[in-house]
Write an enzyme that holds these catalytic residues in place. Sequence first.
Site, PDB file in Angstrom:
ATOM      1  NE  ARG A   1      34.299  29.420  41.917  1.00 35.94           N
ATOM      2  CZ  ARG A   1      33.443  30.055  41.989  1.00 35.94           C
ATOM      3  NH1 ARG A   1      32.441  29.893  42.875  1.00 35.94           N
ATOM      4  NH2 ARG A   1      33.176  31.298  41.185  1.00 35.94           N
TER       5      ARG A   1
ATOM      6  CG  ASP B   1      44.904  28.274  46.052  1.00 33.74           C
ATOM      7  OD1 ASP B   1      44.217  28.937  46.343  1.00 33.74           O
ATOM      8  OD2 ASP B   1      44.934  27.557  44.894  1.00 33.74           O
TER       9      ASP B   1
ATOM     10  NE  ARG C   1      35.917  21.280  47.761  1.00 28.40           N
ATOM     11  CZ  ARG C   1      36.420  22.429  47.814  1.00 28.40           C
ATOM     12  NH1 ARG C   1      36.014  23.110  49.038  1.00 28.40           N
ATOM     13  NH2 ARG C   1      36.885  22.950  46.811  1.00 28.40           N
TER      14      ARG C   1
ATOM     15  CB  ILE D   1      43.470  36.424  45.027  1.00 28.27           C
ATOM     16  CG1 ILE D   1      45.175  36.389  44.505  1.00 28.27           C
ATOM     17  CG2 ILE D   1      42.750  35.833  43.584  1.00 28.27           C
ATOM     18  CD1 ILE D   1      45.476  37.190  43.307  1.00 28.27           C
TER      19      ILE D   1
ATOM     20  NE  ARG E   1      36.211  31.188  44.266  1.00 30.85           N
ATOM     21  CZ  ARG E   1      36.558  29.992  44.786  1.00 30.85           C
ATOM     22  NH1 ARG E   1      36.013  29.005  45.618  1.00 30.85           N
ATOM     23  NH2 ARG E   1      37.437  29.300  43.878  1.00 30.85           N
ATOM     24  N   PRO E   2      32.667  36.058  41.434  1.00 30.79           N
ATOM     25  CG  PRO E   2      33.236  38.007  40.371  1.00 30.79           C
ATOM     26  CD  PRO E   2      33.536  37.059  41.714  1.00 30.79           C
ATOM     27  CB  ILE E   3      31.360  32.938  36.718  1.00 31.30           C
ATOM     28  CG1 ILE E   3      29.769  32.782  36.888  1.00 31.30           C
ATOM     29  CG2 ILE E   3      32.166  31.940  38.002  1.00 31.30           C
ATOM     30  CD1 ILE E   3      29.203  31.489  36.388  1.00 31.30           C
ATOM     31  CG  ASP E   4      32.349  39.279  36.093  1.00 31.64           C
ATOM     32  OD1 ASP E   4      32.950  38.306  36.792  1.00 31.64           O
ATOM     33  OD2 ASP E   4      32.599  40.218  36.042  1.00 31.64           O
TER      34      ASP E   4
ATOM     35  CB  CYS F   1      36.261  27.525  49.644  1.00 33.94           C
ATOM     36  SG  CYS F   1      37.243  26.206  50.048  1.00 33.94           S
TER      37      CYS F   1
ATOM     38  CE  LYS G   1      40.827  22.482  45.379  1.00 36.43           C
ATOM     39  NZ  LYS G   1      40.549  23.265  44.504  1.00 36.43           N
ATOM     40  CG  ASN G   2      43.069  24.423  42.124  1.00 35.95           C
ATOM     41  OD1 ASN G   2      42.201  23.947  42.490  1.00 35.95           O
ATOM     42  ND2 ASN G   2      43.722  25.412  42.458  1.00 35.95           N
TER      43      ASN G   2
END
Length: 417
Positions: free
Chosen positions: A92, A304, A396, A326, A121-124, A116, A22-23
């Site tokens: 995501r 995961d 998913r 994490i 879960r920042p995207i900085d 999820c 998936k990832n």
Amino acid sequence: MKRLIIEGQKTLSGTIKIGGAKNSVVALIPAAILSNQRATIYNVPNISDVKNLKNITQYLGSTITFENETITIDNTGLKNKEITSEFSTKLRASYYYMGALLAKFKHVEISLPGGCSIGSRPIDYHLKGFEKMGATIIQDNDRFIIDAKVLHGADIFFDIASVGATINIMLAATLAQGTTHIYNAAMEPEIANVANFLNSMGAKIGGAGTSEIRIEGVNELSNGIVEVIPDRIEAGTYLMIGSLLGKNLIIDGIIKDHLDSVLTKLHEAGANFKVKGCQLIVNKSSHLKPVNVRTLVYPGFPTDLGQPMSTLLTQCEGECLFEETIYENRMRHIKHLCAMGADIKLFDKKAIIRGKTKLKGREVVATDLRAGAAMLVAGMIAEGTTIITNIEHILRGYENIVGKLSEVGASIKLEDI
Ligand code: EPU
């Protein structure tokens, strides 16, 4: 809305075939729009995240087909359009269109991704990386406008080795002017899978899979081809189930190296499995010893698999420490495990799990994808019937979970509610 109904304690024999990761595939599909021509992706799992990415790619004007585990994408009609929240919040990985569209059109309009709810879960790191490459970013609530007159190579250092940021910067850098270095890059196998795909299109990426990646920008990318690597998280989940219920259960199509930390930990616990080439042969263990599990970035124990592993720890004879490092919020499944009979004391991101405890079937919730996997493992070993609601999360990420488990003897069915 759907729910899973499981009658527990069935012995599992036969073969489970592992699908594509998936990832990886969730990055490969957005990466495919970088090709000026056609891209082919083999071994694609049939999961709802793939369906949602297919919809976004189609909306952008590319022609995309998905048959026989193969996706083909023809980008002749690709246009730069705003990816609204209606599309982006479905998963995501919609954030990978940031890097891909920025590389291709030097301009992106996109809303925040979904996924999820397992922490802030920042995207900085993604955004700071784009800025270092010459982009300007305007954020208006959940909406981003990212623009670069010239996108250029840069030296980028991540404070934490982020999978998403590493892939997003790699995507942007393939068509930037000059060379980009990513330091403290994430080393997950999915990153090398994406780099190999981009290199097949003509990108110049070296070092993917190590902590230092070098990307020399090129002017354009042409036809691309790739096979999605096996899903190590799916394999690990079935390995845990097999360690509790297997009778010569074969988990087929793995890459052993990708699972080393998981195999080492299960071996330490006394799990009964053998590796034979690309297969794992698993039998129920009569006695599982207590072990401590701490999730880490690759090659450490994967976050995961932390949640399904915590269910296995309830069956170890003694006290285990389980620690998630994490994400802030990957312990929401614990209260459901306790409701089924587990003895767990939770201290923020650490849990002390005392076993072995008998689990009893009851109605529980899949609070996120891997929490759902934890509930699945619990339902499989519990006495009686377990009902798991909110299972859209599980669908998913796990391909044909009901079919794969039923075929090896599980009593599991999907119901509409
Ligand atoms: N982080 C930041 N800033 C950023 C990016 C990340 O602070 O800009 C932090 C995160 O908050 C987190 C850590 O860095 O604490 C690691 O996050 P990472 O970016 O590696 O995670 P991700 O790319 O958002 C992917 C997978 C996750 C998987 C992680 C770690 C996808 C779509 N998601 O997430 O998968 O847990 O890598 O391996 O590939 C799952 O499959 O259940 C799942 C959540």
